[in-house]
Enzyme design. Sequence first.
Site, PDB file in Angstrom:
ATOM      1  N   ASN A 111       9.382   6.401   2.430  1.00 39.23           N
ATOM      2  CA  ASN A 111       9.290   5.256   1.537  1.00 39.23           C
ATOM      3  C   ASN A 111      10.673   4.872   1.019  1.00 39.23           C
ATOM      4  OD1 ASN A 111       6.548   4.767   1.706  1.00 39.23           O
ATOM      5  ND2 ASN A 111       6.036   6.023  -0.071  1.00 39.23           N
ATOM      6  N   CYS A 116       1.570   5.599   8.143  1.00 39.97           N
ATOM      7  CA  CYS A 116       1.760   4.173   7.857  1.00 39.97           C
ATOM      8  C   CYS A 116       1.250   3.394   9.056  1.00 39.97           C
ATOM      9  CB  CYS A 116       3.230   3.857   7.582  1.00 39.97           C
ATOM     10  SG  CYS A 116       3.535   2.092   7.348  1.00 39.97           S
ATOM     11  N   GLY A 117       0.172   2.631   8.861  1.00 39.53           N
ATOM     12  CA  GLY A 117      -0.450   1.923   9.971  1.00 39.53           C
ATOM     13  C   GLY A 117       0.384   0.775  10.502  1.00 39.53           C
ATOM     14  N   ASN A 151      -1.833   5.246  -3.035  1.00 36.82           N
ATOM     15  CA  ASN A 151      -1.735   3.823  -2.730  1.00 36.82           C
ATOM     16  C   ASN A 151      -2.958   3.138  -3.333  1.00 36.82           C
ATOM     17  OD1 ASN A 151       0.591   3.944  -0.640  1.00 36.82           O
ATOM     18  ND2 ASN A 151      -0.874   5.448   0.121  1.00 36.82           N
ATOM     19  N   CYS A 206      -0.449  -3.573   4.253  1.00 30.41           N
ATOM     20  CA  CYS A 206      -0.512  -2.108   4.326  1.00 30.41           C
ATOM     21  C   CYS A 206      -1.635  -1.747   5.282  1.00 30.41           C
ATOM     22  CB  CYS A 206      -0.753  -1.507   2.943  1.00 30.41           C
ATOM     23  SG  CYS A 206      -0.944   0.294   2.962  1.00 30.41           S
ATOM     24  N   GLY A 207      -1.271  -1.190   6.437  1.00 30.94           N
ATOM     25  CA  GLY A 207      -2.272  -0.879   7.452  1.00 30.94           C
ATOM     26  C   GLY A 207      -3.246   0.197   7.025  1.00 30.94           C
ATOM     27  N   THR A 208      -2.724   1.319   6.503  1.00 28.44           N
ATOM     28  CA  THR A 208      -3.641   2.371   6.062  1.00 28.44           C
ATOM     29  C   THR A 208      -4.457   1.901   4.866  1.00 28.44           C
ATOM     30  OG1 THR A 208      -1.888   3.403   4.730  1.00 28.44           O
ATOM     31  CG2 THR A 208      -2.254   4.283   6.954  1.00 28.44           C
TER      32      THR A 208
END
Length: 277
Positions: A66, A75-76, A192, A219-221
């Site tokens: 990060n 991280c997607g 998150n 944000c993918g995840t």
Amino acid sequence: MLLHFTKMHGLGNDFVVIDLITQRARLDTERIRQLADRHVGIGFDQLLLVEPPRDPEMDFRYRIFNADGNEVENCGNGARCFARFVRDNRLTHKREIRVETQAGPLTLRVEDDERIRVDMGVPRFAPEVVPFDAPADAPAHCLEVDGETWDIGAVSMGNPHAVLRVDDVAQAPVARLGPLIERHPRFPRGVNVGFLQVVSRHEARLRVFERGSGETLACGTGACAAVAHGIRRGWLESPVDVHLPGGTLTLAWPAPDASLMMTGPATSVFEGRIALP
């Protein structure tokens, strides 16, 4: 020394990607923070490192840091950019790429339309896995924040997520509640925070306050966690298009014990070099 890097983004969630297979560098926490600074560094939400795999069954090791310099599990959006990077830089010619992460192995696939599909694994809800301080797994938990009680979902996508349903994501108190929930003592490793608006059974809107980075364009995840929670609560049904400030991801989760599949774009912005002492 001059370090080569590539600036990329997945729906506006921006990354610096560094190949540590063909070049070497030592990047400690303070150095990563300096690189992340948008005024005196390069600027990014996350730094992605491409390294040789430790497991011979994997193609690469995928590491994520990060902007605050801390390494995180998954991280997607970064995974899609990782796949695009290793293909564009001819580190592999495979369309299906296996990578190792702190959260376990990921499978990335470059589709015929050049979008990237990522097998994000099975969402997990057990409090000890997230981790989240709760006596037992439940579809929803009550969380006291700033004198208010919020109904949240606690989800692990290899990294921790809290999901709150809101009526209108544009009016959601992301700036106020995001940092309070991110550092809430019931999430011992931070979390998150996703603010989910259900549009229909196959469509949702989402904003995410990311641990260590603040609100990002995508944000993918976070999208995966929101869809998993929404399906679990009966609000959503697979597949789901999730509209984030930076664009749309398509998520499919056909069964509770199945992997959640995320499909979306990955874009290279520019390449550069930066001097390191």
